[in-house]
Design an enzyme around this catalytic site. Structure first.
Site, PDB file in Angstrom:
ATOM      1  N   CYS A 216       0.815  -1.226   0.000  1.00 26.34           N
ATOM      2  CA  CYS A 216       0.000   0.000   0.000  1.00 26.34           C
ATOM      3  C   CYS A 216       0.841   1.265   0.000  1.00 26.34           C
ATOM      4  O   CYS A 216       0.331   2.355  -0.262  1.00 26.34           O
ATOM      5  CB  CYS A 216      -0.952   0.005   1.190  1.00 26.34           C
TER       6      CYS A 216
ATOM      7  N   HIS B 281      -3.474   7.025   2.926  1.00 28.24           N
ATOM      8  CA  HIS B 281      -3.880   5.700   2.448  1.00 28.24           C
ATOM      9  C   HIS B 281      -5.265   5.387   3.011  1.00 28.24           C
ATOM     10  O   HIS B 281      -5.550   5.597   4.182  1.00 28.24           O
ATOM     11  CB  HIS B 281      -2.850   4.671   2.921  1.00 28.24           C
TER      12      HIS B 281
ATOM     13  N   ASN C 165     -10.089  -0.581   0.690  1.00 29.44           N
ATOM     14  CA  ASN C 165      -8.630  -0.518   0.583  1.00 29.44           C
ATOM     15  C   ASN C 165      -8.209  -1.132  -0.749  1.00 29.44           C
ATOM     16  O   ASN C 165      -8.365  -2.329  -0.966  1.00 29.44           O
ATOM     17  CB  ASN C 165      -8.014  -1.285   1.762  1.00 29.44           C
TER      18      ASN C 165
HETATM   19  C1  LIG Z   1      -9.509  -5.401  10.649  1.00 31.71           C
HETATM   20  C2  LIG Z   1     -10.091  -4.345  11.563  1.00 31.71           C
HETATM   21  C3  LIG Z   1     -11.112  -3.516  10.819  1.00 31.71           C
HETATM   22  C4  LIG Z   1     -10.777  -5.035  12.737  1.00 31.71           C
HETATM   23  O1  LIG Z   1     -11.325  -4.051  13.589  1.00 31.71           O
HETATM   24  P1  LIG Z   1     -11.152  -4.197  15.155  1.00 31.71           P
HETATM   25  O2  LIG Z   1     -11.936  -3.131  15.796  1.00 31.71           O
HETATM   26  O3  LIG Z   1      -9.677  -4.244  15.413  1.00 31.71           O
HETATM   27  O4  LIG Z   1     -11.827  -5.574  15.404  1.00 31.71           O
HETATM   28  P2  LIG Z   1     -11.206  -6.794  16.213  1.00 31.71           P
HETATM   29  O5  LIG Z   1     -10.001  -7.318  15.506  1.00 31.71           O
HETATM   30  O6  LIG Z   1     -11.061  -6.323  17.609  1.00 31.71           O
HETATM   31  O7  LIG Z   1     -12.361  -7.870  16.082  1.00 31.71           O
HETATM   32  C5  LIG Z   1     -13.540  -7.730  16.808  1.00 31.71           C
HETATM   33  C6  LIG Z   1     -14.453  -8.884  16.524  1.00 31.71           C
HETATM   34  O8  LIG Z   1     -15.108  -8.680  15.258  1.00 31.71           O
HETATM   35  C7  LIG Z   1     -15.070  -9.880  14.512  1.00 31.71           C
HETATM   36  N1  LIG Z   1     -15.055  -9.569  13.084  1.00 31.71           N
HETATM   37  C8  LIG Z   1     -13.987  -9.476  12.275  1.00 31.71           C
HETATM   38  N2  LIG Z   1     -14.393  -9.184  11.039  1.00 31.71           N
HETATM   39  C9  LIG Z   1     -15.737  -9.082  11.074  1.00 31.71           C
HETATM   40  C10 LIG Z   1     -16.699  -8.795  10.109  1.00 31.71           C
HETATM   41  N3  LIG Z   1     -16.398  -8.543   8.832  1.00 31.71           N
HETATM   42  N4  LIG Z   1     -17.992  -8.753  10.491  1.00 31.71           N
HETATM   43  C11 LIG Z   1     -18.343  -9.001  11.757  1.00 31.71           C
HETATM   44  N5  LIG Z   1     -17.454  -9.299  12.714  1.00 31.71           N
HETATM   45  C12 LIG Z   1     -16.166  -9.331  12.387  1.00 31.71           C
HETATM   46  C13 LIG Z   1     -13.819 -10.574  14.957  1.00 31.71           C
HETATM   47  O9  LIG Z   1     -13.948 -11.951  14.713  1.00 31.71           O
HETATM   48  C14 LIG Z   1     -13.788 -10.249  16.432  1.00 31.71           C
HETATM   49  O10 LIG Z   1     -14.615 -11.154  17.083  1.00 31.71           O
HETATM   50  P3  LIG Z   1     -14.157 -11.841  18.462  1.00 31.71           P
HETATM   51  O11 LIG Z   1     -13.909 -10.697  19.395  1.00 31.71           O
HETATM   52  O12 LIG Z   1     -15.332 -12.677  18.796  1.00 31.71           O
HETATM   53  O13 LIG Z   1     -12.921 -12.602  18.111  1.00 31.71           O
HETATM   54  C15 LIG Z   1      -8.982  -3.433  12.119  1.00 31.71           C
HETATM   55  O14 LIG Z   1      -8.158  -4.165  12.981  1.00 31.71           O
HETATM   56  C16 LIG Z   1      -8.138  -2.828  11.046  1.00 31.71           C
HETATM   57  O15 LIG Z   1      -8.592  -2.008  10.276  1.00 31.71           O
HETATM   58  N6  LIG Z   1      -6.861  -3.183  11.015  1.00 31.71           N
HETATM   59  C17 LIG Z   1      -5.941  -2.626  10.052  1.00 31.71           C
HETATM   60  C18 LIG Z   1      -6.230  -3.232   8.714  1.00 31.71           C
HETATM   61  C19 LIG Z   1      -5.475  -2.580   7.631  1.00 31.71           C
HETATM   62  O16 LIG Z   1      -5.328  -1.380   7.585  1.00 31.71           O
HETATM   63  N7  LIG Z   1      -4.991  -3.405   6.719  1.00 31.71           N
HETATM   64  C20 LIG Z   1      -4.369  -3.020   5.534  1.00 31.71           C
HETATM   65  C21 LIG Z   1      -3.067  -2.395   5.760  1.00 31.71           C
HETATM   66  S1  LIG Z   1      -2.501  -1.744   4.282  1.00 31.71           S
END
Ligand SMILES: CC(C)(COP(=O)(O)OP(=O)(O)OC[C@H]1O[C@@H](n2cnc3c(N)ncnc32)[C@H](O)[C@@H]1OP(=O)(O)O)[C@@H](O)C(=O)NCCC(=O)NCCS
Length: 329
Positions: free
Chosen positions: A116, A256, A286
């Site tokens: 990215c 980004h 993304n």
């Molecule tokens: C992926 C992301 C959105 C998750 O958000 P978060 O607030 O951190 O959520 P968590 O990881 O705490 O997960 C919370 C819960 O939601 C659940 N969950 C994950 N994806 C889900 C979805 N699409 N729908 C519903 N629930 C979901 C998880 O399983 C977790 O459940 P659990 O607590 O029972 O295990 C976030 O971590 C993120 O944006 N990370 C960076 C990603 C990124 O930028 N990537 C590209 C880099 S270039």
């Protein structure tokens, strides 16, 4: 970068495929819901390439528009850089495919792998080549078809990604304008937090790698989130320092587009008002290397920058990597 020939962006273009995949479409594919996706990421929909479209096809459409807006054709180019993690195939490079399609005979062409952050890495590379006098006009494209490497049974990742391409022509600009500083970096130790394990020389593609889904993106979302928030802040501060500017000089912030919460944390740190920040993650999700150029080009098309404005681009991603630039439009 003082006393070097001024280099900036002289043409812009973007392309997203027609098909839109909404959050409600995803609700039918995995156990997720619109409320979760919007509140955790800000994403509402994303564009998905048609079965017969590959990354070079998206890049080509964006490139044609960028060349047109620069008043150029392929034959005016002497360098083509495509930032991508989803090349049409391992080789030839997607840049070479484009070099042929654009009629850019004689232009050097290569792909750049910085996930990215790739577009900003590409801008820095093209700017250096042009400032050194080695080349004059470069096409820098961020293009990715993340839908091809996304596991649509994994709700942790499949809601986050989309396809698209953004292109710019980089060349000499009037004195006082153009790129003022870059800050590129990497933390290779975090590489396994965001990766595709299979299909390379370490773990060549086999029935087993496919069965174990090693050809799809793996991501540790929480750790990548923390990294993203940290480097968006530090890279922004550092690139402004290198440019001899501070946050009050920024007219437009082009981050980004991975997650609106990551963007908001950077806005708070820089005390930037909403009108100075480009956000389109709601429409495109993304798109990896395409994310920053899609945001930049959209902002340009909407007339959000005027000549002389200071534009700060910053990205982070797999590698782990980051890249930031200060550009006087
Ligand atoms: C992926 C992301 C959105 C998750 O958000 P978060 O607030 O951190 O959520 P968590 O990881 O705490 O997960 C919370 C819960 O939601 C659940 N969950 C994950 N994806 C889900 C979805 N699409 N729908 C519903 N629930 C979901 C998880 O399983 C977790 O459940 P659990 O607590 O029972 O295990 C976030 O971590 C993120 O944006 N990370 C960076 C990603 C990124 O930028 N990537 C590209 C880099 S270039």
């Amino acid at each position: 970068m003082n006393n070097l020939r001024p280099v900036g962006i002289i043409g812009t273009g973007k392309y997203v495929p027609e098909k839109i995949l909404t959050n409600s479409d995803l609700e039918k594919m995995v156990d997720t819901n619109d409320e979760w996706i919007v509140s955790r990421t800000g994403i509402k929909e994303r564009h998905i390439a048609a079965p017969d479209q590959a990354t070079s096809d998206l890049a080509y459409e964006a490139a044609l528009k960028a060349l047109e807006s620069a008043g150029m054709t392929g034959s005016d180019l002497d360098l083509i850089i495509v930032a991508t993690i989803t090349p049409d195939s391992s080789f030839p490079s997607t840049a070479c495919i484009l070099q042929d399609k654009l009629g850019a005979k004689g232009a050097a062409a290569f792909d750049l792998s910085a996930a990215c952050s790739g577009f900003v890495y590409g801008l820095a590379t093209a700017t250096s080549f042009i400032q050194s006098g080695m080349y004059n006009n470069a096409l820098v494209i961020g293009a990715d078809c993340l839908s091809r490497i996304t596991d649509y049974t994994d709700r942790n990742t499949c809601v986050l990604f989309g396809d698209g391409a953004g292109a710019v022509v980089v060349g000499e600009v009037p004195e006082g304008r153009g790129f003022k500083a870059f800050d590129l970096g990497a933390e290779g130790a975090g590489g396994s937090l965001l990766q595709i394990e299979g299909g390379g020389s370490r773990l060549p593609a086999s029935a087993e790698t496919v069965e174990n889904k090693k050809h799809y993106i793996y991501m540790n979302g929480r750790e990548v989130f923390k990294f993203a928030v940290r480097v968006m802040g530090t890279a922004t501060v550092e690139v402004l320092r290198k440019a001899g500017m501070d946050r009050t000089d920024v007219d437009l912030f082009v981050p980004h587009q991975a997650n609106v919460r990551i963007i908001q944390s950077a806005m708070q740190r820089l005390e930037l008002p909403e009108e100075k920040v480009v956000v389109n993650v709601d429409k495109y999700a993304n798109t990896s290397a395409a994310s920053i150029p899609l945001a930049l080009v959209e902002a340009a098309e909407e007339g959000r920058m005027k000549a002389g404005d200071t534009v700060l681009m910053v990205g982070f991603g797999g590698g782990l990597t980051w890249g930031a630039s200060v550009l006087v439009w």
